[in-house]
Design a protein around this motif. Sequence first.
Motif, mmCIF file in Angstrom:
data_model
loop_
_atom_site.group_PDB
_atom_site.id
_atom_site.type_symbol
_atom_site.label_atom_id
_atom_site.label_comp_id
_atom_site.label_asym_id
_atom_site.label_seq_id
_atom_site.Cartn_x
_atom_site.Cartn_y
_atom_site.Cartn_z
ATOM 1 N N ALA A 47 -7.316 48.103 47.976
ATOM 2 C CA ALA A 47 -8.231 49.030 48.739
ATOM 3 C C ALA A 47 -7.595 50.406 49.056
ATOM 4 N N SER A 48 -8.386 51.421 49.303
ATOM 5 C CA SER A 48 -8.105 52.696 49.445
ATOM 6 C C SER A 48 -6.827 52.825 50.510
ATOM 7 N N SER A 49 -5.953 53.894 50.254
ATOM 8 C CA SER A 49 -4.561 53.926 51.028
ATOM 9 C C SER A 49 -5.102 54.477 52.543
ATOM 10 N N GLY A 50 -6.174 55.466 52.183
ATOM 11 C CA GLY A 50 -6.536 55.906 53.657
ATOM 12 C C GLY A 50 -6.941 55.063 54.614
ATOM 13 N N TYR A 51 -7.216 53.772 54.199
ATOM 14 C CA TYR A 51 -7.674 52.831 55.325
ATOM 15 C C TYR A 51 -6.798 51.719 55.510
ATOM 16 N N SER A 52 -5.425 51.936 54.964
ATOM 17 C CA SER A 52 -4.402 50.984 55.148
ATOM 18 C C SER A 52 -4.008 50.557 56.602
ATOM 19 N N ASN A 53 -3.962 51.351 57.478
ATOM 20 C CA ASN A 53 -3.751 51.022 58.797
ATOM 21 C C ASN A 53 -4.869 50.156 59.467
ATOM 22 N N LEU A 54 -6.141 50.469 59.133
ATOM 23 C CA LEU A 54 -7.189 49.720 59.553
ATOM 24 C C LEU A 54 -7.257 48.370 58.920
ATOM 25 N N ILE A 55 -6.789 47.992 57.397
ATOM 26 C CA ILE A 55 -6.594 46.939 56.754
ATOM 27 C C ILE A 55 -5.630 46.168 57.347
ATOM 28 N N ASP A 56 -4.433 46.752 57.834
ATOM 29 C CA ASP A 56 -3.466 45.909 58.294
ATOM 30 C C ASP A 56 -3.598 45.392 59.528
ATOM 31 N N ALA A 103 -1.735 33.138 55.273
ATOM 32 C CA ALA A 103 -3.200 33.814 55.446
ATOM 33 C C ALA A 103 -2.783 35.283 55.278
ATOM 34 N N ARG A 104 -1.688 35.875 55.681
ATOM 35 C CA ARG A 104 -1.290 37.379 55.587
ATOM 36 C C ARG A 104 -1.077 37.823 54.024
ATOM 37 N N HIS A 105 -0.269 36.708 53.625
ATOM 38 C CA HIS A 105 -0.001 37.228 52.017
ATOM 39 C C HIS A 105 -1.269 36.981 51.361
ATOM 40 N N TYR A 106 -2.130 36.033 51.346
ATOM 41 C CA TYR A 106 -3.326 36.067 50.347
ATOM 42 C C TYR A 106 -4.326 37.228 50.771
ATOM 43 N N MET A 107 -4.464 37.561 52.164
ATOM 44 C CA MET A 107 -5.073 38.606 52.433
ATOM 45 C C MET A 107 -4.759 39.917 51.826
ATOM 46 N N HIS A 108 -3.515 40.174 51.771
ATOM 47 C CA HIS A 108 -2.997 41.402 51.652
ATOM 48 C C HIS A 108 -3.126 41.161 49.772
#
Length: 269
Positions: A169-178, A158-163
Amino acid sequence: MGDTSGYKNYVAGLMAGLATVITGHPFDTVKVKLQKHNTEAHGIKYRNGLHCTARILKTEGGGLESSTPQLQVIIPSAAYGGAVISFILGPSELVKCRMQVQGTDSLVPKSNRYSGPLNCAFTTVKTEGVTGIFRGGLTTLLRESFGNAVFFSVYEYARHYMHLQLKTASSGYSNLIDAGIGIMSGGIAGVAFWSTVLPLDVAKTIIQTAPDKSSTRNPFLVLNLIYRRAGLRGCYAGLGPTVVRAFPANAAAIVTWELAVKLLGIKRD
C-alpha cells in the motif's frame, strides 16, 4: 471477637502495596537506570525517561524486532503475564461481581447490602477470612493464563498477515493502515479471548457470588453442574454483551499501545 480495624487496615495496606509494586516497578527500573548511567563519567547517557524506556524495550523487551510471530515465545510469556495479573484481578473482580449482583433494587435486604467496594472487601475478609477475598482465584488464573495466550497469539498472527497483505500500500497512508490493522487485530483477538474463556468467566462469577461459603471453588465442577442444568448455552451465558464489548474495547487498547510504541520509537516490523 476483638477490634479488627488494625487487621483490616493491614490487609488493605498489603493489597495496596502489592498493586503499587507491580504497577510502579517498570517506572522504578527507568529511574534506577537514569540514576546509574547518567551520573557516570563514561558510558550510556539517556536524554530523558522516554528515551530510557525506549532503549530498555528495544534491548531487553524481547521479540519486538521479529516480524514473524513465534508461538513458543508468545504463549508462555502471555500465560505467565496473565497468571501474575490474576492475583490483582481476582479480589477486584470478586468485589465488582458482588456489587453488580447486588444492584440497586430491593431483592437484597438493606441490612445485607454493601455500602461500597471497600465495605464489600472488608465485609468479605471479616466474614470469610483472607482466603475469602481470593475466592475464585484459581478460576481467574486459568482464565487469564489461557485467555492471554489465545489473545496474543491471535493478535500477533492477525497483525502479521494483515501487514503482509497490505505491505504494498502507498506509504502516504501508512498511519491510517496501521490504525486499521490495530483496530482489526485487537478487536479479533479480544473476541477470541472471550469466546475461548467465557465458560471459565461464568464459573468465576458463580463461585465469587455464591452465598454459601462452603460451596465448591472448583470451576470444572461448577461448569459440569451448569451444563447439566442449562446445557452449553448456560456455559456461555452473557456471550452477546461480552463479544459486543470485546471488539471495541480491545481494539482501542491495541491502537493506543501501538501509538505509544511509535511515539517511543520502538521498531515493530
